[in-house]
Design an enzyme around this catalytic site. Structure first.
Site, PDB file in Angstrom:
ATOM      1  N   CYS A 251       0.804  -1.228   0.000  1.00  0.00           N
ATOM      2  CA  CYS A 251       0.000   0.000   0.000  1.00  0.00           C
ATOM      3  C   CYS A 251       0.833   1.273   0.000  1.00  0.00           C
ATOM      4  CB  CYS A 251      -0.942  -0.014   1.192  1.00  0.00           C
ATOM      5  SG  CYS A 251      -1.803  -1.581   1.302  1.00  0.00           S
TER       6      CYS A 251
ATOM      7  N   HIS B 218      -3.111   7.877   5.803  1.00  0.00           N
ATOM      8  CA  HIS B 218      -3.229   6.565   5.175  1.00  0.00           C
ATOM      9  C   HIS B 218      -4.670   6.101   5.376  1.00  0.00           C
ATOM     10  CE1 HIS B 218      -1.858   3.027   3.233  1.00  0.00           C
ATOM     11  NE2 HIS B 218      -2.104   2.248   4.259  1.00  0.00           N
TER      12      HIS B 218
ATOM     13  N   GLU C 118      -2.223   5.326  13.453  1.00  0.00           N
ATOM     14  CA  GLU C 118      -1.879   6.542  12.707  1.00  0.00           C
ATOM     15  C   GLU C 118      -2.194   7.789  13.534  1.00  0.00           C
ATOM     16  OE1 GLU C 118      -3.659   6.895   8.806  1.00  0.00           O
ATOM     17  OE2 GLU C 118      -2.132   8.364   8.223  1.00  0.00           O
TER      18      GLU C 118
ATOM     19  N   LYS D  35      -9.838   7.701   1.240  1.00  0.00           N
ATOM     20  CA  LYS D  35     -10.189   6.307   0.927  1.00  0.00           C
ATOM     21  C   LYS D  35     -11.670   6.066   1.181  1.00  0.00           C
ATOM     22  CE  LYS D  35      -5.707   3.995   1.574  1.00  0.00           C
ATOM     23  NZ  LYS D  35      -4.814   5.087   2.023  1.00  0.00           N
TER      24      LYS D  35
ATOM     25  N   HIS E 103      -9.523   1.898  -1.279  1.00  0.00           N
ATOM     26  CA  HIS E 103      -8.080   1.697  -1.129  1.00  0.00           C
ATOM     27  C   HIS E 103      -7.536   1.153  -2.445  1.00  0.00           C
ATOM     28  CE1 HIS E 103      -4.215   0.910   0.328  1.00  0.00           C
ATOM     29  NE2 HIS E 103      -4.498   0.482   1.545  1.00  0.00           N
TER      30      HIS E 103
ATOM     31  N   PHE F 256       1.478  -2.839   4.565  1.00  0.00           N
ATOM     32  CA  PHE F 256       1.730  -4.190   5.059  1.00  0.00           C
ATOM     33  C   PHE F 256       3.216  -4.470   4.841  1.00  0.00           C
ATOM     34  CE2 PHE F 256      -2.595  -6.597   4.629  1.00  0.00           C
ATOM     35  CZ  PHE F 256      -3.078  -5.887   5.711  1.00  0.00           C
TER      36      PHE F 256
END
Lengths: 85, 402
Positions: free
Chosen positions: B162, B294, B305, B326, B331, B390
């Site tokens: 990502c 994010h 976050e 998002k 995403h 990830f």
């Protein structure tokens, strides 16, 4: 093998433990199973019993599937097996 | 060291087929997420996504090209046409060797994998189309971009899940800044909305069946999207010399690794990435008016976050606006950082802060100004764009108005 014994075997394998060390009152955390391990255990349960387990890793406490202890997991699996098979 | 500016931007995603369409949708807080259209949908448990509708590749590419272009390549080329058109840049033979491409993608030609696995495994065919390998390879889109624009300098594809787009744009930024090249096309794309792709994501049990609600107490997970974002990066001097319109200046980039968990995010890794981008940009936390989060809408990301922003920004965390778009475009996985950089451009150029839509209940673990539901007018001179992948690979970009 009963549902209970099969679930305990799955959890023991996930936690790299002996079956005898998986007590009914233990939480998965007690057994050293982290969030990824939880997801993998649920997958193993679905495969073993051919059921769909309603579980969202974002909100485990809100899922219908109660993972708060080994005993609640066994009971939830027994319910699902009865409903879905 | 060269100053590095953005002179062209292009996209295609569920909110729009161009940058103006996308930004207009974001201003309106429009939802790009809806019911998926896909083969074997009845076998999926997650049936929503931010799918690009009404895109007919046959209008834009001929049959020979389409035999080589996976959907991810098609989307990349659509976005690059817009970006190159806006920049007005002509890549002459002289400039060609000093121009390169860095793209980010997590899954590359996923549709091609999916279709051809079906052929050989499900349909039992013993033969696939001869171009399967060049169509699915992760560097195919970057390669076709180099061919389309006569780009003969360094070209490559990075893959950091990502964070792929942020890593790609950040590396391109460093290449122009260092003087290695004069111009870079950078960005990323992913098109993972396939049956196999959805099944893989379903397995992790982090997908929402209803909506993406970042920072909202009743969040239920992430929603997958697809699309591409491409930018033209060049030196400030080069852009000035040719009279190009400068959209913003890229001023900082940092990447860190958590060295922790393969999926769970880490607060310190995120803090170090944000602080590193500020340091690289020679900006103070107080200079940042907006952060594109994010913000995946998973419990793990959002809490980590927000805590990381609190730590990195200290008392200024309460003043900085942070939204996750998002909630609208889903995403885009490896393409997400590129589309989200557009949000920063809109903040810097138009003074419009895109909202976090789908926000219903405040979460005490995310007590920041997340610009809930409605876009806002605000003057912003510098922004950050976060990507925490990830694998614990983090990449943060810093932009400044010019």
């Amino acid at each position: 093998m009963s549902v209970k014994d099969k679930v305990i075997l799955i959890i023991a394998e996930q936690g790299l433990l002996d079956v005898a060390d998986v007590s009914l009152s233990a939480t998965l955390e007690d057994l050293g199973i982290d969030s990824l391990g939880v997801v993998e255990s649920i997958f193993a349960i679905e495969e073993e019993f051919d059921i769909e387990v309603p579980f969202n890793a974002n909100a485990p406490e809100e899922s219908e599937f109660d993972i708060s202890s080994v005993a609640t997991i066994i009971s939830a699996v027994e319910t699902l097996v009865a409903e879905q098979t | 060291m060269n100053r590095v500016v953005i002179t062209g931007a292009g996209t295609i995603n569920a909110l729009g087929a161009t940058v103006p369409e996308t930004l207009q949708a974001m201003r309106e807080g429009r939802l790009g997420i809806g019911p998926l259209h896909m083969r074997d949908l009845d076998r999926l448990s997650v049936k929503i996504g931010a799918q690009i509708k009404d895109f007919d590749p046959e209008i834009y590419f001929d049959r020979q090209k389409l035999a080589l272009y996976d959907r991810v390549t098609q989307l990349t080329l659509m976005a690059s046409r817009e970006a190159m058109g806006q920049s007005g840049l002509e890549i002459t033979d002289e400039l060609s060797e000093s121009t390169g491409v860095v793209l980010g993608t997590a899954a590359g030609g996923m549709n091609t994998w999916d279709d051809n696995f079906r052929s050989v495994y499900e349909d039992g065919k013993n033969r696939v189309h001869p171009f399967v390998v060049p169509k699915l390879m992760n560097n195919a889109a970057a390669s076709h971009l180099s061919m389309a624009y006569n780009i003969k300098g360094p070209s490559l594809t990075v893959s950091t899940a990502c964070a792929s787009s942020n890593h790609a744009i950040g590396l391109a930024f460093q290449m122009v800044r260092s003087g290695m090249v004069q111009v870079m096309l950078a960005g990323g794309a992913d098109a993972m909305l396939t049956f196999g792709g959805m099944k893989a994501w379903e397995g992790l049990r982090v997908m929402s069946k209803t909506a993406c609600r970042p920072f909202s107490a009743n969040r239920s997970g992430m929603v997958q999207g697809e699309g591409a974002g491409i930018f033209v990066l060049e030196t400030y001097e080069g852009a000035k010399a040719r009279g190009a319109e400068i959209l913003a200046e890229l001023v900082g980039f940092a990447m860190t690794s958590d060295a922790g968990d393969i999926v769970m995010p880490n607060q310190q890794g995120a803090v170090r990435a944000m602080r590193g981008a500020l340091r690289d940009a020679r900006l103070d936390p107080q200079d940042i008016g907006y952060i594109n989060a994010h913000g995946t809408g998973t419990a793990a990301n959002d809490k980590t976050e927000c805590a990381a922003v609190q730590e990195a920004f200290g008392s200024h965390a309460q003043n900085v606006m942070m939204s996750s778009t998002k909630s609208m475009h889903g995403h885009l996985i490896g393409g997400t950082g590129a589309v989200e950089l557009l949000v920063c451009l809109m903040a810097l150029r138009d003074g419009v802060i895109a909202p976090t839509i789908g926000f219903e209940h405040p979460d005490p673990n995310c007590a920041l100004d997340v610009v809930p539901n409605v876009a806002r007018q605000a003057k912003v001179t510098a922004t950050l764009s976060n990507a925490f992948a990830f694998g614990g690979m983090n990449a943060v970009l810093a932009l400044r108005a010019v």
